[in-house]
Scaffold this active site. Structure first.
Site, PDB file in Angstrom:
ATOM      1  N   ASP A 185       0.812  -1.210   0.000  1.00 29.40           N
ATOM      2  CA  ASP A 185       0.000   0.000   0.000  1.00 29.40           C
ATOM      3  C   ASP A 185       0.852   1.269   0.000  1.00 29.40           C
ATOM      4  O   ASP A 185       0.424   2.312  -0.491  1.00 29.40           O
ATOM      5  CB  ASP A 185      -0.928   0.006   1.217  1.00 29.40           C
ATOM      6  N   GLY A 186       2.054   1.181   0.541  1.00 27.32           N
ATOM      7  CA  GLY A 186       2.928   2.353   0.587  1.00 27.32           C
ATOM      8  C   GLY A 186       3.291   2.888  -0.784  1.00 27.32           C
ATOM      9  O   GLY A 186       3.503   4.092  -0.950  1.00 27.32           O
ATOM     10  N   ASN A 280      -4.579   8.973   2.578  1.00 26.20           N
ATOM     11  CA  ASN A 280      -5.071   8.210   3.736  1.00 26.20           C
ATOM     12  C   ASN A 280      -5.546   9.099   4.868  1.00 26.20           C
ATOM     13  O   ASN A 280      -6.728   9.162   5.153  1.00 26.20           O
ATOM     14  CB  ASN A 280      -3.984   7.261   4.248  1.00 26.20           C
ATOM     15  N   ASP A 310      -4.147  11.450  23.068  1.00 24.66           N
ATOM     16  CA  ASP A 310      -2.899  11.287  22.330  1.00 24.66           C
ATOM     17  C   ASP A 310      -2.916  12.021  20.997  1.00 24.66           C
ATOM     18  O   ASP A 310      -1.856  12.272  20.416  1.00 24.66           O
ATOM     19  CB  ASP A 310      -2.619   9.804  22.089  1.00 24.66           C
ATOM     20  N   ALA A 322      -7.087   2.106   7.613  1.00 28.76           N
ATOM     21  CA  ALA A 322      -5.678   2.166   8.002  1.00 28.76           C
ATOM     22  C   ALA A 322      -5.569   2.521   9.490  1.00 28.76           C
ATOM     23  O   ALA A 322      -6.148   1.846  10.335  1.00 28.76           O
ATOM     24  CB  ALA A 322      -4.941   3.162   7.111  1.00 28.76           C
ATOM     25  N   ALA A 324      -6.972   4.818  11.210  1.00 29.20           N
ATOM     26  CA  ALA A 324      -8.261   5.116  11.821  1.00 29.20           C
ATOM     27  C   ALA A 324      -8.965   3.844  12.293  1.00 29.20           C
ATOM     28  O   ALA A 324      -9.605   3.833  13.352  1.00 29.20           O
ATOM     29  CB  ALA A 324      -9.147   5.876  10.835  1.00 29.20           C
TER      30      ALA A 324
END
Length: 445
Positions: A185-186, A280, A310, A322, A324
């Protein structure tokens, strides 16, 4: 007839100036000129300071809640095949097919770096594109610096025909007809970062570890690539986020981050601005500090909440599967026009993830009570610090990423959910034996 009369009555109530309002994203709002403010935006104010009912006519929305109309031309030669039978303003996503105004001649091949297993598929693909299809192949310069490629004498004649580029230095946005990704996916996220405007169609082969966004298998790549070149393929338009970061100039030697190619800069008023296209998510977190992050979130100029935890994730439907998803957000199909807002470990049990319309504009700033700074990253890259007085504005971009499907957008998505994330995989419940059912019937009688 009733609907027509209702529309006529509404149009009479509007002022003459309101007729000139239109989708700002389709009429110049995507330019890189930062000397013009965002049109139609009221000054930031809390919901408690909202105008009374009698004064609501003072606020006119200039941006559609459904988000901008996506640009359906991708690169110099590709576009979505229009369906003349459709009566919808927004074409049915299931009927979106790729077509070409002219035959594609140039292709960008993106290969995962530092992966020896991809060297042979990379060589086979490049030789096929050059020798069988007579295409111009673009590759990043650091790909050819791999020792295994540099030392291959048989690949030498092919390597000399490559057109090379360097990220952050060379603009190839108007030279690429379509993109082929080899890896995970990158590689798709990297392809998105190279194109800050219109993105050529992307064909992604699953040669990485996860492959949620890479539906194609490499075994029969020749026939699949031929189908794409012939324009016989379904396409899904993955919406992206347009992110504008405005920072105060705190010293004369402030560094300008120019990582994504066309980040603009505005030095008026003691501030400079950068713009990014994100596929993304945008992540705002507390960074190395041990304190909770404390950031205010505005929606169309209204303060809606303060995030204490955070951090917070603002993601596209593509990004909903991803980071989320790991933070508890719902997984949303890429064709749904929406933006997801997901807190990261919030210091409140009632702070649940939310989904807002794609056309809104979110603005995130450090809260005045914040004890520390925050950090922001875009698709996991270009991480930078956010201080008091800085702001991050996020909305849906009108430049989606056209991802080529194996079958269709719905089938591919559910296939990825099942194969990559093992969605709802469990042992099936055993049924009752037939003799028990008969015994129960006898007891009832």
């Amino acid at each position: 007839m009733e609907m027509e009369r209702e529309k006529m009555n509404v149009s009479k109530e509007l002022s003459p100036d309101s007729a000139s309002y239109h989708c700002s994203a389709c009429h110049g709002d995507e330019t890189w000129n930062y000397s013009y403010p965002i049109r139609g935006r009221a000054k930031s104010r809390s919901l408690s300071a909202s105008p009374a009912l009698s004064s609501t006519k003072e606020f006119r929305r200039t941006r559609s809640l459904h988000g901008p109309c996506p640009v359906t031309t991708f690169g110099p030669k590709a576009c979505v095949l229009q369906n003349p039978q459709t009566i919808m303003h927004i074409q049915d996503p299931a009927s979106q097919r790729l077509t070409w105004n002219k035959s594609p001649k140039s292709v960008l091949v993106i290969k995962k770096i530092r992966d020896a297993s991809l060297l042979q598929p990379f060589k086979e693909l490049c030789m096929y594109l050059m020798e069988e299809n007579s295409m111009i192949v673009y590759v990043e310069k650091k790909v050819l610096e791999d020792p295994a490629i540099a030392s291959d004498e048989k690949f030498g004649p092919v390597k000399k025909k490559f057109c090379t580029f360097r990220e952050d230095y060379d603009d190839i946005s108007n030279q690429i007809d379509f993109i082929i990704c080899l890896g995970g996916d990158g590689t798709l996220l990297y392809a998105s970062s190279l194109f800050q405007g219109s993105v050529p169609p992307v064909m992604a082969f699953h040669l990485g570890s996860l492959g949620f966004l890479t539906p194609f298998n490499f075994e029969n790549f020749q026939s699949q690539v031929n189908q794409v070149i012939e324009g016989n393929a379904a396409v899904i338009l993955r919406s992206r986020l347009k992110v504008r970061v405005v920072k105060e100039l705190r010293d004369k030697k402030t560094t300008v981050h120019n990582g994504l190619g066309k980040n603009g800069m505005d030095t008026e008023g003691g501030k400079h601005a950068m713009q990014f296209q994100v596929l993304n998510e945008v992540v705002i977190d507390r960074g190395p500090s041990s304190y909770l992050s404390n950031v205010d979130v505005y929606l169309d100029g209204h303060l809606i909440t303060t995030v204490q935890g955070d951090g917070v994730i603002v993601s596209t439907p593509t990004g909903s599967t991803a980071y989320a998803a790991a933070a508890g957000a719902s997984m949303v199909h890429p064709n749904v026009p929406a933006i997801m807002v997901t807190p990261i470990c919030p210091h409140s049990l009632s702070f649940r993830p939310i989904v807002v319309p794609a056309g809104v504009e979110l603005k995130i700033m450090l809260s005045p009570e914040a004890r520390n700074t925050a950090w922001v990253s875009f698709d996991g890259r270009k991480r930078q610090e956010i201080r008091h007085g800085d702001s991050i504005s996020i909305t849906t971009s009108c430049y989606p990423l056209p991802s080529i499907c194996v079958r269709d957008p719905v089938s591919d998505w559910f296939e990825s959910l099942a194969q990559c994330l093992h969605w709802n995989v469990r042992k099936k419940q055993a049924h009752f034996p037939e003799d028990e059912d008969e015994n129960e019937d006898e007891e009832d009688s």
